[in-house]
Motif scaffolding. Structure first.
Motif, short mmCIF file in Angstrom:
data_model
loop_
_atom_site.label_atom_id
_atom_site.label_comp_id
_atom_site.label_asym_id
_atom_site.label_seq_id
_atom_site.Cartn_x
_atom_site.Cartn_y
_atom_site.Cartn_z
N THR A 23 0.63 -0.35 -9.70
CA THR A 23 2.05 -0.55 -9.95
C THR A 23 2.31 -2.04 -10.14
OG1 THR A 23 2.74 1.37 -8.64
CG2 THR A 23 4.37 -0.35 -8.97
N PRO A 24 2.70 -2.47 -11.33
CA PRO A 24 2.95 -3.90 -11.55
C PRO A 24 4.29 -4.32 -10.95
CG PRO A 24 3.49 -2.69 -13.53
CD PRO A 24 2.91 -1.69 -12.56
N ASN A 25 4.37 -5.56 -10.58
CA ASN A 25 5.64 -6.15 -10.14
C ASN A 25 6.50 -6.36 -11.38
OD1 ASN A 25 7.68 -8.09 -9.40
ND2 ASN A 25 6.48 -8.53 -7.57
N LYS A 26 7.68 -5.74 -11.40
CA LYS A 26 8.51 -5.80 -12.61
C LYS A 26 9.04 -7.21 -12.88
CE LYS A 26 12.68 -4.20 -10.20
NZ LYS A 26 13.66 -3.08 -10.09
N GLU A 27 9.02 -8.07 -11.86
CA GLU A 27 9.51 -9.43 -12.04
C GLU A 27 8.41 -10.40 -12.44
OE1 GLU A 27 12.65 -10.02 -11.94
OE2 GLU A 27 13.27 -8.07 -11.16
N ASP A 28 7.15 -10.02 -12.23
CA ASP A 28 6.03 -10.94 -12.48
C ASP A 28 4.80 -10.14 -12.84
OD1 ASP A 28 3.93 -12.76 -12.42
OD2 ASP A 28 4.70 -13.84 -10.68
N PRO A 29 4.37 -10.15 -14.11
CA PRO A 29 3.23 -9.32 -14.54
C PRO A 29 1.91 -9.74 -13.91
CG PRO A 29 3.90 -10.83 -16.29
CD PRO A 29 4.95 -10.92 -15.23
N GLY A 30 1.85 -10.90 -13.25
CA GLY A 30 0.63 -11.32 -12.59
C GLY A 30 0.52 -10.81 -11.17
N LYS A 31 1.50 -10.02 -10.74
CA LYS A 31 1.50 -9.52 -9.36
C LYS A 31 1.74 -8.01 -9.37
CE LYS A 31 3.32 -13.81 -7.37
NZ LYS A 31 4.38 -14.42 -6.52
N GLY A 32 1.47 -7.39 -8.25
CA GLY A 32 1.73 -5.97 -8.14
C GLY A 32 0.98 -5.36 -6.97
N TRP A 33 0.75 -4.04 -7.05
CA TRP A 33 0.14 -3.30 -5.95
C TRP A 33 -0.88 -2.32 -6.52
CZ3 TRP A 33 5.20 -4.47 -6.62
CH2 TRP A 33 5.83 -5.22 -5.62
N VAL A 34 -1.93 -2.08 -5.76
CA VAL A 34 -2.98 -1.13 -6.15
C VAL A 34 -3.28 -0.22 -4.96
CG1 VAL A 34 -5.44 -0.89 -6.70
CG2 VAL A 34 -4.06 -2.58 -7.91
N GLY A 35 -3.47 1.05 -5.24
CA GLY A 35 -3.92 2.00 -4.22
C GLY A 35 -5.24 2.61 -4.62
N ILE A 36 -6.23 2.53 -3.74
CA ILE A 36 -7.53 3.16 -3.96
C ILE A 36 -7.58 4.38 -3.05
CG2 ILE A 36 -10.03 2.86 -3.96
CD1 ILE A 36 -9.50 -0.21 -3.96
N PHE A 37 -7.49 5.56 -3.63
CA PHE A 37 -7.34 6.80 -2.87
C PHE A 37 -8.66 7.59 -2.85
CE2 PHE A 37 -3.07 5.84 -4.39
CZ PHE A 37 -2.27 6.09 -3.27
N ASN A 38 -9.09 7.96 -1.67
CA ASN A 38 -10.26 8.83 -1.50
C ASN A 38 -9.76 10.25 -1.28
OD1 ASN A 38 -12.58 10.19 -0.77
ND2 ASN A 38 -13.03 8.92 1.03
N ARG A 39 -9.82 11.08 -2.32
CA ARG A 39 -9.30 12.43 -2.25
C ARG A 39 -10.39 13.43 -1.85
NH1 ARG A 39 -5.73 12.73 -7.76
NH2 ARG A 39 -5.33 14.87 -7.00
N THR A 40 -11.25 13.02 -0.92
CA THR A 40 -12.30 13.89 -0.39
C THR A 40 -12.27 13.84 1.14
OG1 THR A 40 -14.10 12.27 -0.13
CG2 THR A 40 -13.72 13.15 -2.35
N THR A 41 -13.08 14.68 1.76
CA THR A 41 -13.14 14.74 3.22
C THR A 41 -14.29 13.92 3.79
OG1 THR A 41 -14.45 16.77 3.08
CG2 THR A 41 -12.06 17.01 3.29
N THR A 42 -14.87 13.03 2.97
CA THR A 42 -16.00 12.20 3.38
C THR A 42 -15.68 10.73 3.18
OG1 THR A 42 -17.53 13.96 2.70
CG2 THR A 42 -18.46 11.77 3.04
N ASP A 43 -16.01 9.89 4.15
CA ASP A 43 -15.83 8.45 3.98
C ASP A 43 -16.65 7.97 2.78
OD1 ASP A 43 -14.37 8.51 6.32
OD2 ASP A 43 -15.96 7.66 7.58
N ARG A 44 -16.09 6.95 2.09
CA ARG A 44 -16.79 6.47 0.89
C ARG A 44 -16.81 4.95 0.86
NH1 ARG A 44 -15.11 9.71 -4.46
NH2 ARG A 44 -16.96 8.59 -5.15
N LYS A 45 -17.95 4.42 0.38
CA LYS A 45 -18.04 3.00 0.06
C LYS A 45 -18.20 2.90 -1.45
CE LYS A 45 -20.18 1.60 4.43
NZ LYS A 45 -21.38 1.00 5.07
N VAL A 46 -17.30 2.16 -2.09
CA VAL A 46 -17.29 2.11 -3.56
C VAL A 46 -17.23 0.66 -4.03
CG1 VAL A 46 -16.23 4.37 -3.84
CG2 VAL A 46 -14.78 2.36 -3.61
N LYS A 47 -17.95 0.40 -5.12
CA LYS A 47 -17.90 -0.92 -5.75
C LYS A 47 -17.05 -0.81 -7.01
CE LYS A 47 -21.52 -2.80 -7.84
NZ LYS A 47 -22.81 -3.50 -8.05
N LEU A 48 -15.99 -1.60 -7.06
CA LEU A 48 -15.07 -1.57 -8.19
C LEU A 48 -14.96 -2.95 -8.82
CD1 LEU A 48 -12.22 0.57 -6.54
CD2 LEU A 48 -13.91 1.36 -8.20
N SER A 49 -14.89 -2.96 -10.14
CA SER A 49 -14.69 -4.23 -10.85
C SER A 49 -13.20 -4.52 -10.97
CB SER A 49 -15.30 -4.13 -12.25
OG SER A 49 -14.53 -3.21 -13.05
#
Length: 475
Positions: A389-415
């Motif tokens: 979700t970008p900040n509507k006042e500043d395109p260089g800012k915002g929020w990100v959610g990384i959701f694990n939609r499984t029943t197992t803990d996960r370690k993930v590498k993201l670029s």
């Protein structure tokens, strides 16, 4: 500073223009001065259904108004809403608020609702006055149509020569409530009936109406919008239920301020999945006093007045502390923050636990929600989602959610590309942004900087909720 944009920005513009611009020619004109400008950001409040079902009393309502004003209003929560049951005539089991015998709807001589003597013996207006004195706004639930008992008695329509049987559509009945008939809006007296209903609620000080069984009935959606406008009332207008919506009726939905887009939501993983599905379906349709609504927040104590002493009570109606784990709760509220959904607390305000309260009043979560932009899914792999979700006042800012939609803990590498931090070299060439980004982990209250790939731990059914700032934009 690089001139960067997120994938979200372009996707929003393209999807909205290509998919929904044809609706503009058929949309009913104007929202009406009485409904517009009431919800520049997603509304925040409390609704009594999750905690009290249809058994709320004026004693508990008054006490919760005090709590809400003291503990939640400072964070922006302002609407106190009483859900169904407030105009049910009932005889109660001794010492409980559960009905031993149902005596029908409480109505006046024009077929309009009256407060239940069992639940609200002092009436609705004193409650609204109390809320207003505390700096809150007050709302009630109503259901589409005209009471069957009003039709049986053929009561007059206030201010007209018409009567209930002249306007009732006896073929139009809610599939889960048999108390009302629909109103045939082609009949004289039909609009006047809805005018009289809204005028009566407004005279009590009602600022918000949640209207049930409305979503499949566009003509009656319009009728209530007109009634609010005809009376000159400043009244928030919310449509329900949410599992029968159709994009064909979107122009009519936009006559209201809020639209339920899910079936009833409770404290289980299926409800969280319903939220993801509805969020994708209604992506890009938020704003301009119109907010897709993912339903109430079932945190804290639920179904307080449930008749647990009786047999065969449905599981969802049993008194309990919310069954969500703490990770599921974080997922649930992060989903609503990133989706810019209205936030209406469902759990009992009188007994709310500290952890639930900390999530509901988290300033970073609320800032994301009140930013008023529905995030977009930018990455999905193996039931791992990334939403931005970008900040509507500043395109260089915002929020990100990384959701694990499984029943197992996960370690993930993201670029950075996976997280949506991109640049446009030209119209067809989207690449990873070369700048570094500062990330704040909202639920773990930590900060770090990434300039390449990063490993995240995401618990089962959990989320990593990040606030981001492009490093070159940080003051």
């Amino acid at each position: 500073m690089n001139k960067s944009k997120s994938i979200f920005t372009v996707f929003l513009l393209v999807s909205f223009v290509l998919t929904y611009s044809p609706l503009s020619s058929q949309e009913p004109k104007g929202k009406g001065n009485s409904i517009s400008d009431l919800a520049p950001t997603p509304p925040l409040g409390f609704n009594s259904f999750d905690s009290y079902l249809v058994f709320l009393s004026e004693e508990k309502a008054n006490a919760m108004i005090d709590i809400m004003a003291d503990k939640y209003k400072p964070f922006g929560y302002e609407y106190f809403v009483i859900d169904a049951g407030w105009y049910d005539n009932v005889e109660l089991y001794k010492g409980t608020y559960y009905p031993k015998k149902r005596l029908g709807l409480a109505i006046d001589g024009y077929g309009l609702p009256e407060p239940s003597k069992a639940y609200f013996p002092s009436g609705i207006k004193p409650l609204a006055d109390h809320a207003h004195e505390k700096g809150l706004k007050f709302g009630v639930w109503i259901i589409r149509g005209i009471p069957k008992v009003a039709v049986e008695k053929n009561l007059p329509i206030k201010g007209t020569r018409y009567r209930a049987r002249d306007i009732a559509d006896t073929t139009s009945i809610c599939v889960w409530s048999d108390k009302n008939y629909g109103v045939d809006m082609s009949k004289p007296g039909a609009q006047e009936y809805y005018n009289s209903l809204i005028d009566k609620l407004a005279s009590w000080g009602v600022d918000y109406i949640k209207v049930d069984d409305m979503v499949p009935n566009p003509k009656e959606i319009m009728a209530i919008a007109k009634a609010i406008e005809n009376g000159g009332h400043k009244m928030m207008y919310s449509l329900s239920p949410g599992d029968v919506n159709s994009m064909d009726n979107l122009p009519y939905y936009k006559k209201a301020n809020m639209l339920r887009i899910t079936a009833d939501i409770w404290d289980n993983m299926l409800s969280i999945e319903k939220g993801f599905y509805a969020w994708e379906k209604f992506f890009g349709l938020e704003g301009n006093d119109f907010w897709p609504d993912l339903d109430m927040i079932p945190f804290g104590r639920l179904c307080v007045e449930s008749p647990d002493f009786l047999e065969d009570i449905p599981e969802e109606a049993k008194s309990r502390q919310s069954l969500f784990t703490q990770d599921q709760m974080k997922t649930f509220i992060t989903q609503r923050a990133l989706a810019a959904s209205p936030l209406f607390i469902g759990g009992d305000l009188l007994t709310m636990d500290d952890f639930s309260y900390s999530l509901l009043t988290n300033k970073n979560m609320l800032a994301c929600n009140q930013n008023g932009v529905m995030g977009v899914n930018i990455y999905r792999a193996g039931n791992l989602d990334v939403w931005l979700t970008p900040n509507k006042e500043d395109p260089g800012k915002g929020w990100v959610g990384i959701f694990n939609r499984t029943t197992t803990d996960r370690k993930v590498k993201l670029s950075k590309y996976d997280l949506g931090f991109t640049e446009f070299k030209d119209s067809y060439n989207v690449v990873e942004n070369t700048n570094a980004f500062k990330l704040k982990d909202i639920w773990n209250d930590s900060e770090f900087i990434i300039d390449s790939d990063y490993k995240f731990f995401v618990p089962a059914n959990g989320v990593v909720f990040l606030e981001y700032s492009e490093l070159s934009t940080i003051k």
